[in-house]
Scaffold this motif. Structure first.
Motif, short mmCIF file in Angstrom:
data_model
loop_
_atom_site.label_atom_id
_atom_site.label_comp_id
_atom_site.label_asym_id
_atom_site.label_seq_id
_atom_site.Cartn_x
_atom_site.Cartn_y
_atom_site.Cartn_z
N GLN A 511 44.03 34.64 33.50
CA GLN A 511 43.59 34.73 34.88
C GLN A 511 43.93 36.09 35.48
OE1 GLN A 511 41.80 32.25 36.53
NE2 GLN A 511 41.45 33.88 38.01
N GLY A 512 45.11 36.62 35.13
CA GLY A 512 45.49 37.94 35.62
C GLY A 512 44.52 39.01 35.16
N LEU A 513 44.13 38.96 33.89
CA LEU A 513 43.15 39.92 33.38
C LEU A 513 41.81 39.76 34.08
CD1 LEU A 513 43.87 39.78 29.53
CD2 LEU A 513 44.65 41.49 31.17
N LEU A 514 41.43 38.52 34.34
CA LEU A 514 40.17 38.27 35.04
C LEU A 514 40.21 38.84 36.46
CD1 LEU A 514 37.41 36.82 34.82
CD2 LEU A 514 38.52 34.77 35.72
N ASP A 515 41.38 38.78 37.09
CA ASP A 515 41.53 39.27 38.46
C ASP A 515 41.83 40.77 38.53
OD1 ASP A 515 41.16 36.68 39.25
OD2 ASP A 515 43.30 36.22 39.47
N LYS A 537 41.99 50.45 24.87
CA LYS A 537 40.72 50.09 24.26
C LYS A 537 40.65 48.58 24.01
CE LYS A 537 37.81 50.81 20.17
NZ LYS A 537 37.72 51.38 18.80
N LYS A 538 41.71 48.05 23.40
CA LYS A 538 41.75 46.61 23.11
C LYS A 538 41.77 45.80 24.40
CE LYS A 538 43.83 46.63 18.49
NZ LYS A 538 42.75 45.82 17.88
N LEU A 539 42.49 46.31 25.40
CA LEU A 539 42.56 45.60 26.67
C LEU A 539 41.19 45.52 27.33
CD1 LEU A 539 44.35 44.22 28.77
CD2 LEU A 539 44.79 46.49 29.78
N ALA A 540 40.45 46.63 27.28
CA ALA A 540 39.11 46.66 27.87
C ALA A 540 38.18 45.65 27.17
CB ALA A 540 38.53 48.07 27.78
N GLU A 541 38.28 45.58 25.84
CA GLU A 541 37.47 44.61 25.09
C GLU A 541 37.81 43.18 25.50
OE1 GLU A 541 38.51 45.51 21.09
OE2 GLU A 541 37.06 47.16 20.87
N LEU A 542 39.10 42.91 25.65
CA LEU A 542 39.55 41.56 25.99
C LEU A 542 39.12 41.18 27.41
CD1 LEU A 542 41.12 39.01 25.24
CD2 LEU A 542 43.23 40.17 25.95
N VAL A 543 39.28 42.11 28.35
CA VAL A 543 38.89 41.84 29.74
C VAL A 543 37.40 41.58 29.83
CG1 VAL A 543 38.68 42.87 32.04
CG2 VAL A 543 40.82 43.10 30.77
N TRP A 544 36.61 42.38 29.11
CA TRP A 544 35.16 42.17 29.11
C TRP A 544 34.82 40.77 28.58
CZ3 TRP A 544 31.69 40.87 25.28
CH2 TRP A 544 30.33 40.95 25.62
N ALA A 545 35.48 40.37 27.48
CA ALA A 545 35.19 39.07 26.87
C ALA A 545 35.54 37.93 27.83
CB ALA A 545 35.97 38.93 25.56
N ILE A 546 36.71 37.99 28.47
CA ILE A 546 37.11 36.92 29.39
C ILE A 546 36.16 36.87 30.59
CG2 ILE A 546 38.94 36.14 30.96
CD1 ILE A 546 40.97 37.32 28.99
N SER A 547 35.79 38.03 31.10
CA SER A 547 34.87 38.08 32.25
C SER A 547 33.51 37.52 31.89
CB SER A 547 34.72 39.52 32.74
OG SER A 547 35.96 40.05 33.14
N LYS A 548 33.01 37.87 30.70
CA LYS A 548 31.70 37.39 30.28
C LYS A 548 31.73 35.88 30.03
CE LYS A 548 28.87 39.88 30.09
NZ LYS A 548 27.88 40.25 31.14
N LEU A 549 32.80 35.39 29.42
CA LEU A 549 32.96 33.96 29.21
C LEU A 549 32.95 33.22 30.55
CD1 LEU A 549 35.69 33.53 26.43
CD2 LEU A 549 33.36 32.69 26.35
N THR A 550 33.64 33.77 31.52
CA THR A 550 33.72 33.13 32.84
C THR A 550 32.35 33.10 33.51
OG1 THR A 550 36.00 33.87 33.07
CG2 THR A 550 34.86 33.21 35.09
N ASP A 551 31.59 34.19 33.38
CA ASP A 551 30.24 34.22 33.94
C ASP A 551 29.36 33.14 33.31
OD1 ASP A 551 30.89 36.30 35.58
OD2 ASP A 551 30.03 37.87 34.30
N ILE A 552 29.43 33.02 31.98
CA ILE A 552 28.63 32.01 31.28
C ILE A 552 29.06 30.61 31.73
CG2 ILE A 552 28.10 31.02 29.03
CD1 ILE A 552 28.47 33.86 27.85
N ALA A 553 30.39 30.39 31.84
CA ALA A 553 30.91 29.08 32.24
C ALA A 553 30.46 28.72 33.65
CB ALA A 553 32.44 29.07 32.15
#
Length: 971
Positions: A511-515, A537-553
């Motif tokens: 949730q912190g990464l999402l926010d 770099k890895k953090l940016a990939e992870l934040v993108w993935a969580i944000s995209k998952l949340t959008d789809i959800a």
């Protein structure tokens, strides 16, 4: 022996035969049935004029002799019978073939098995008492039950109604209800349950029995009790405490008995002396209020007065006031924590024995020195996602058994690929293996307040099948191609895969990464020890993935919402563990959007797998249905909502969801939570079923607003998910022309298995609820309510009765009764400071409020959703479970420094409750020490997880949309 099994059916009936057949079929017992009547050397034709019993005895003996000779006399054969003539005739006929009574069998072959000898003596004594009683007592206490053929004909014609007897535990002596089932309810056009009033009308039926009921004439119909009542042995209800007359009937026959083991308490010495002239006949009191007292014969009554004991019911003759039973075993001392938990397990028929050596021998080998590795041959048959997908899990802090992981990536064509990856448990649990048989019997992992009993050995649940980060694991993956902008599902595929999760995230970190809160990076160990550039770099990939998952959800959830998906109120808790894996705290879980994200992905996977297996196996797929609730169950919800000016539309799930969203009081958020809780309790149960057992229009899941739904995402702790995994693999094998027959079972067998799993799930829910109530009582029991501030709390009235109110205490998550009229006839009166005391007077109840008026003219009115101050007391009982009792002490909200916090966060001190009770219990278990690779003694003995891992207590919320763990409804 085939003939011996048929003899049981002939002499004892179909029910006993089915029990024997199930025992023999259970592979854990290593039993083989010899079809002796179909073997030329052991078959014996029946002689002219020979009785069935004599022919069966002769056939069994002849087959025993043949088997002895077949084994060349290398081992004796024992034929056990209570037929004295057979013992005399065959006892000495063949050397090496023993024909003896059961008592002789125990004496000669098992002389040291004390428990078996005691149980046999108890059964024998009960039988003698029953026989002598039937000779002495010719008077009828109850009408005789009608013959089975008369009942069946009456049910078909509509004269009798079939249903399950449910006894009111608060008025067990008087009230029981028959829940309608089958076509009979349609024939009678009844819109409610049938009231069975009084013990004689119940006619020896016991809670849970399937009975046949005859309706009484209209002028004999009675109303259900609407007053608060304690579990006392009252034989009549005051006339002014009953509601409107409802269909009332009497039991005329029992179609299926629901007998089980019962936990009982022996009377004290004084009670037993006044009870009976015969000291051997004792009336014991069941722990469950709904079960009548049971008469047993024993010489140990005085020695067992302080213990919880298990008994079984043998019979209930029409000439006897009480059923007859026999003693089975001792559980533990009354009031001892371990004894009370054992009572809860027995009462819910939960028998969780240690995993056996043969079951453990089927498990893969894995340790820190020799961790499990992927099999190179298996690797060829799986889709390898280790280097192509960023896979991660989101779970509660401290979670060990990670059974699901997620992924999202951009495809070369610009669309997205969403992935849900579930632990491939079925790879390690072969169908019909010893481990599979045990998992099938358990059906679920059982969660109690301070421990859990695993469905599978922990080498699977916490190691080899846990999708931990940085290790290779087998998975079953559902992969969708998703349109890049509209997020519509374009295609789906199902694969056996190998994955390597990159991150094991806690909900709070995700949730912190999402926010956009980068401070949570320190809580992600996988990002430690990296240089800044790589970490960013890895953090940016992870934040993108969580944000995209949340959008789809969000998109998926909005689509279900538009169809009427319900969001119902529930208690959400996470468990905090310390660095030694001990329970540190139970903390109210703050609602985070990532909870919804994970839940929606799990629901999506369950839905698509349901569609797949039902298409490929239209008559033998396991799905989960949630029927629409009966409208009369919403009456209280509608009345309560109207008290606050809200209108609740219950005509459809969509209408209900929308009206619950509007029923929001900005000044008191608990109002909406209570209304949602009431809606949850009005729901029907969600149940597993076989698609061949009902028409497709009944597949619908009301709560989730989905046409088809199943459980696929938690095979570690639910056997239904294991069956669904096998069906999914069978469906994919069909596409590749593989052999799928080993993964699919018949519609009849699957429906029977679904009934078993549904039954075990209900038992698990009851046990969890009862263990929580036990801990609540133990927690408050030793605290002086007059001086300990923890015994005083704010309560909210959620139901009005004729003599009091039902109150919800948010701080502790407790619901209980608060009386406004006591046993002496005094009523609540309020002083100038709004404190309460008892005075002579009367009560007047209307729909949404209750008024107490004293003889001096003082009055106080309590309304629905009023906040009052209550004192929490424990009502102790020697024979039953202790219960929480609430006492109104002020007609005003309880003011403390944390009032606002407690209103927002339910169960804020449940952590203290569980921790304090666990630590004060004598049988405190040894915990594993950090860094030491030695299993504790408890695990070595039981191969179970007990005490050290509570986080799973409410783990189900990750893939559920209906979150109320105290309600009967589950997705």
């Amino acid at each position: 022996m085939q003939t011996a099994c048929q003899a049981v059916q002939h002499q004892k009936g179909r029910r006993q035969y089915n029990k024997l057949r199930n025992l023999v079929k259970d592979t854990r017992h290593d039993c083989i049935v010899f079809a002796n009547e179909f073997h030329q050397h052991s078959y014996l034709p029946r002689k002219k004029g020979e009785s069935t019993e004599k022919w069966q005895t002769r056939s069994i003996y002849n087959a025993a002799v043949w088997y002895y000779n077949h084994c060349l006399g290398q081992m004796p054969v024992v034929m056990v019978t209570e037929d004295e003539d057979a013992i005399k005739q065959y006892g000495n006929e063949t050397e090496g073939v023993f024909v003896i009574s059961f008592k002789n069998y125990l004496d000669n072959f098992w002389p040291d098995l004390k428990a078996a000898h005691e149980l046999f003596d108890s059964i024998l004594q009960a039988r003698r008492e029953r026989e002598s009683e039937s000779q002495e007592n010719n008077g009828k206490e109850y009408p005789e039950h009608l013959p089975v053929e008369v009942l069946e004909a009456g049910i078909k014609s509509g004269r009798y109604i079939q249903g399950t007897l449910n006894v009111n535990k608060h008025r067990a002596q008087l009230e029981a209800f028959v829940r309608l089932q089958g076509f009979s309810s349609k024939e009678t056009e009844l819109q409610s349950d049938i009231l069975i009033y009084g013990g004689r009308a119940r006619n020896r039926a016991i809670h849970g029995d399937v009975v046949a009921v005859e309706l009484l004439p209209l002028h004999e119909w009675k109303g259900r009790t609407v007053a608060l009542c304690e579990n006392e042995l009252e034989d009549k209800a005051p006339a002014d405490t009953t509601g409107d007359p409802m269909p009332t009937g009497k039991v005329v026959g029992i179609i299926q008995k629901n007998r089980r083991d019962y936990v009982v308490t022996f009377p004290t010495k004084e009670e037993s002396q006044s009870q009976s002239r015969n000291a051997q006949k004792i009336l014991v009191t069941p722990w469950d209020y709904r079960i009548p007292k049971i008469r047993i014969s024993t010489h140990q009554a005085e020695a067992l007065q302080e213990y919880r004991v298990v008994v079984r019911i043998d019979s209930w003759e029409s000439t006897s006031v009480y059923p007859n039973g026999h003693f089975v075993r001792v559980l533990g001392k009354i009031g001892d924590l371990e004894g009370e938990i054992a009572a809860i397990l027995v009462e819910n028929s939960i028998c969780v024995a240690p995993f056996s050596e043969i079951q453990m021998s089927e498990m893969p080998v894995s340790s820190s020195k020799n961790p499990w590795k992927v099999d190179p041959e298996e690797e060829k048959n799986r889709l390898d996602l280790r280097d192509t997908h960023l896979i991660f899990s989101i779970d509660p802090k401290g979670c060990e058994d990670v059974d699901d992981a997620l992924s999202v990536r951009t495809l070369p064509n610009g669309n997205l690929e969403l992935g849900v990856h579930i632990a491939d448990v079925t790879h390690f649990v072969a169908a019909n293996s010893y481990t599979d048989t045990e998992a099938k019997a358990r059906a679920t992992t059982y969660y109690l307040a301070d421990r859990r009993y695993d469905m599978l050995p922990s080498v699977l649940s916490a190691d080899v099948c846990s999708l931990l980060s940085g290790v290779d694991r087998y998975a079953v993956s559902v992969l969708w191609e998703v349109e890049r902008e509209s997020y519509e599902m374009l295609s789906v595929c199902y694969n056996k895969t190998i994955i390597r999760s990159a991150y094991k995230l806690a909900y709070e970190a995700a949730q912190g990464l999402l926010d956009g809160d980068t401070s949570v990076v320190g809580d992600i160990p996988e990002l430690e020890n990296l240089d800044d550039r790589t970490r960013q770099k890895k953090l940016a990939e992870l934040v993108w993935a969580i944000s995209k998952l949340t959008d789809i959800a969000r998109h998926v959830r909005a689509k279900r919402d538009s169809c009427g998906a319900l969001e119902l109120e529930g208690v959400e808790i996470r468990v905090q563990l310390d660095d030694k894996n001990n329970i540190d705290d139970l903390i109210p879980k703050q609602p985070l959007e990532v909870h919804e994200t994970v839940a929606e992905c799990m629901i999506l996977a369950n839905h698509w797998v349901a569609k797949k297996i039902s298409e490929d196996f239209p008559h033998q797929a396991l799905l989960r249905q949630h029927p629409p609730p009966r409208q009369e169950f919403f009456t209280e919800l509608r009345e309560c909502a109207s008290a606050k000016g809200f209108s609740i539309d219950t005509r459809s799930n969509k209408a209900l969801a929308e009206s619950l969203d509007k029923a929001n009081d900005p000044s008191d958020p608990i109002v909406n939570k209570l209304l949602r809780s009431m809606a949850t309790h009005a729901m029907s149960n969600a149940l597993y079923f076989s698609t061949g057992s009902c028409p497709e229009e009944e597949f619908h899941h009301y709560g989730l607003a989905l046409e088809k739904y199943t459980h696929f995402t938690s095979p570690i702790r639910r056997y239904a998910d294991i069956l669904v995994h096998r069906l999914l693999m069978a469906a994919t094998l069909k596409e590749t022309k593989g052999d799928a027959k080993d993964y699919v079972i018949s519609n009849k067998d699957l429906q029977e298995l679904c009934r078993h799993i549904n039954n075990r799930n209900r038992a698990a829910q009851r046990a969890q609820k009862q263990s929580t109530e036990l801990f609540q009582c133990v927690y408050f029991k030793d605290k002086p309510p007059e001086t300990d501030e923890r015994c005083v709390a704010d309560g909210v009235i959620y139901s009005i009765r004729t003599n009091g109110v039902l109150v919800f205490v948010p701080r502790y998550g407790i619901k209980g009764a608060a009386y406004m009229k006591n046993k002496e006839g005094l009523v609540i009166s309020c002083q100038g400071d709004r404190s309460c005391e008892w005075k002579p007077g009367s009560l007047h109840r209307s729909q949404n409020k209750i008024t107490s008026t004293t003889t001096t003219g003082e009055s106080v009115t309590l309304s629905l959703f009023d906040h009052i101050t209550v004192k929490i007391l424990v009502q102790t009982s020697r024979c039953h479970a202790d219960t929480i009792k609430l006492e109104i002490i002020r007609n005003a909200p309880h003011q403390t420094s944390d009032t606002n916090i407690s209103q927002k966060n339910f169960d804020v001190v449940k952590s203290d409750l569980v921790k304090e009770v666990s630590q004060s219990a004598e049988a405190q278990r040894a915990q594993e020490k950090a860094g030491v690779e030695v299993m504790d003694e408890d695990y070595q003995e039981y191969c179970q997880t007990k005490g050290a891992s509570l986080y799973q207590l409410l783990e189900e919320i990750r893939d559920l949309a209906l979150l109320d763990v105290s309600a009967d409804i589950r997705t």
